[in-house]
Design a protein around this motif. Structure first.
Motif, PDB file in Angstrom:
ATOM      1  N   TRP A   1      -1.533 -24.817  46.079  1.00 36.33           N
ATOM      2  CA  TRP A   1      -2.889 -25.255  46.408  1.00 36.33           C
ATOM      3  C   TRP A   1      -3.852 -24.069  46.453  1.00 36.33           C
ATOM      4  CZ3 TRP A   1      -1.071 -28.664  51.089  1.00 36.33           C
ATOM      5  CH2 TRP A   1      -0.760 -29.948  50.624  1.00 36.33           C
ATOM      6  N   CYS A   2      -3.390 -22.979  47.029  1.00 35.79           N
ATOM      7  CA  CYS A   2      -4.233 -21.774  47.123  1.00 35.79           C
ATOM      8  C   CYS A   2      -4.596 -21.256  45.739  1.00 35.79           C
ATOM      9  CB  CYS A   2      -3.504 -20.713  47.937  1.00 35.79           C
ATOM     10  SG  CYS A   2      -4.472 -19.212  48.226  1.00 35.79           S
TER      11      CYS A   2
ATOM     12  N   LYS B   1      -7.976 -24.693  46.219  1.00 41.45           N
ATOM     13  CA  LYS B   1      -8.227 -25.771  47.175  1.00 41.45           C
ATOM     14  C   LYS B   1      -8.596 -25.281  48.566  1.00 41.45           C
ATOM     15  CE  LYS B   1      -7.121 -28.678  43.958  1.00 41.45           C
ATOM     16  NZ  LYS B   1      -8.222 -29.395  43.240  1.00 41.45           N
TER      17      LYS B   1
ATOM     18  N   LEU C   1      -5.513 -24.261  54.242  1.00 36.63           N
ATOM     19  CA  LEU C   1      -4.329 -24.905  53.663  1.00 36.63           C
ATOM     20  C   LEU C   1      -3.176 -24.590  54.597  1.00 36.63           C
ATOM     21  CD1 LEU C   1      -4.943 -23.693  49.998  1.00 36.63           C
ATOM     22  CD2 LEU C   1      -5.526 -25.943  50.952  1.00 36.63           C
TER      23      LEU C   1
ATOM     24  N   ARG D   1      -5.543 -30.407  53.826  1.00 36.53           N
ATOM     25  CA  ARG D   1      -4.225 -30.363  53.189  1.00 36.53           C
ATOM     26  C   ARG D   1      -3.218 -29.644  54.076  1.00 36.53           C
ATOM     27  NH1 ARG D   1      -7.865 -30.027  48.914  1.00 36.53           N
ATOM     28  NH2 ARG D   1      -7.355 -31.341  47.082  1.00 36.53           N
TER      29      ARG D   1
ATOM     30  N   ALA E   1      -5.382 -19.721  52.414  1.00 36.91           N
ATOM     31  CA  ALA E   1      -4.017 -19.830  52.927  1.00 36.91           C
ATOM     32  C   ALA E   1      -3.572 -18.493  53.504  1.00 36.91           C
ATOM     33  CB  ALA E   1      -3.049 -20.268  51.825  1.00 36.91           C
TER      34      ALA E   1
ATOM     35  N   VAL F   1       1.881 -25.151  49.454  1.00 41.63           N
ATOM     36  CA  VAL F   1       0.700 -24.510  50.047  1.00 41.63           C
ATOM     37  C   VAL F   1       0.219 -23.370  49.156  1.00 41.63           C
ATOM     38  CG1 VAL F   1      -0.151 -23.209  52.037  1.00 41.63           C
ATOM     39  CG2 VAL F   1       1.373 -25.174  52.386  1.00 41.63           C
TER      40      VAL F   1
END
Length: 312
Positions: free
Chosen positions: A229-230, A234, A189, A218, A237, A226
């Motif tokens: 998302w982590c 996803k 990410l 992404r 990161a 970000v």
């Protein structure tokens, strides 16, 4: 001669622009031009050499500005000395903050300052892009990385390690990397600055350095996205320990590859000039140091960071 006119003169000298100085001081350009003419008429000299495209200090201006700076500093110190020790700190904080750090940590810290000091006000610029003190109408910026411009003033807040993180669900589905060589099998990410995607991650075991070009679907110019998302599972990161601290402490994400540290960073409070360092700015500096140290100490207690992080 009015003190506000002299402060304007200093801003014009700093920015080399009447328009930018006026915008910084919330003045109309015409008003600023009139104030400069007043000062020059009083002194009987031109402080600036103006052309249609440029403005620079005249020889007289180069002699006058340093003494003007000293005079303003003395007057400001005298004003502060007249205040009792219980008098309130006042002034506007015009501060540039990065997305994740600003929204989730620093704004609450500033809210606390404003609750305790009602005469302090805030104007904030939230962005992960590089700050431009002239364009963005800010007086201070809280940024990762030490300033490389000798013309700015800075206060180091603390050392900030970066952590490789993932959610427990992601690790359950995709396995846990234990060595940098394992990372090519995982989704990264990425933070993106302008057109540059930060998809090359660097690690060290203390002796060797490892550089890994990650794959991933992404990327965003918003560090907070970000992080989200982590947390949502996803991918992996790399985040500042401060930015991801709450998620780590509450087990929404776990840190990975403890034997392979990512390159570390520093957090700095940066000002474009000495005039920007007001009592309110010093208050923010001290609050940031205190709050950041408390969060880092919690991460140390959890075993995520080493005690050496707190050493300057």
């Amino acid at each position: 001669m009015q003190i506000d006119d002299l402060k304007l003169i200093l801003k014009v000298a700093e920015f080399k622009s009447i328009t930018l100085a006026a915008a910084k001081l919330d003045m109309r350009t015409a008003t600023a031009s009139a104030a400069i003419k007043r000062v020059e008429a009083t002194l009987g000299v031109d402080l600036f050499v103006r052309t249609t495209r440029h403005l620079r200090l005249s020889a007289a201006g180069e002699r006058y500005i340093p003494q003007c700076e000293q005079a303003i500093a003395i007057l400001e110190q005298a004003r502060q000395n007249l205040k009792g020790e219980h008098d309130e700190i006042e002034g506007e904080l015009r501060v540039a903050l990065s997305s994740d750090l600003g929204r989730n940590l620093v704004i609450p810290w500033i809210d606390e300052i404003m609750d305790n000091y009602p005469k302090v006000s805030l104007r904030t610029h939230i962005s992960d892009s590089n700050v431009d003190f002239y364009r963005d109408s800010v007086d201070i910026a809280l940024r990762y990385g030490s300033p490389n411009d000798a013309n700015v003033y800075g206060f180091k807040i603390c050392n900030i390690p970066r952590l490789l993180c993932a959610s427990p669900d992601y690790i359950k589905c995709h396995g846990e990397p234990v060595h940098p060589d394992d990372l090519t099998q995982h989704q990264g990410l990425f933070y993106q600055l302008q057109d540059i995607i930060n998809n090359v991650w660097e690690f060290t075991d203390g002796e060797n350095k490892y550089k890994v070009k990650m794959q991933g679907k992404r990327a965003s110019n918003d560090g907070d996205l970000v992080r989200r998302w982590c947390v949502a599972g996803k991918g992996l990161a790399v985040k500042s320990a401060l930015d991801i601290a709450d998620d780590v402490l509450n087990d929404r994400v776990i840190t990975l590859m403890p034997s392979f540290a990512h390159i570390s960073a520093e957090l700095w409070l940066i000002c474009p000039s000495r005039q920007s360092i007001t009592p309110a700015v010093r208050l923010l500096r001290d609050a940031c140091r205190e709050k950041a140290r408390a969060i880092i100490s919690q991460l140390i207690d959890k075993g995520v960071l080493e005690h050496t992080v707190l050493e300057d």
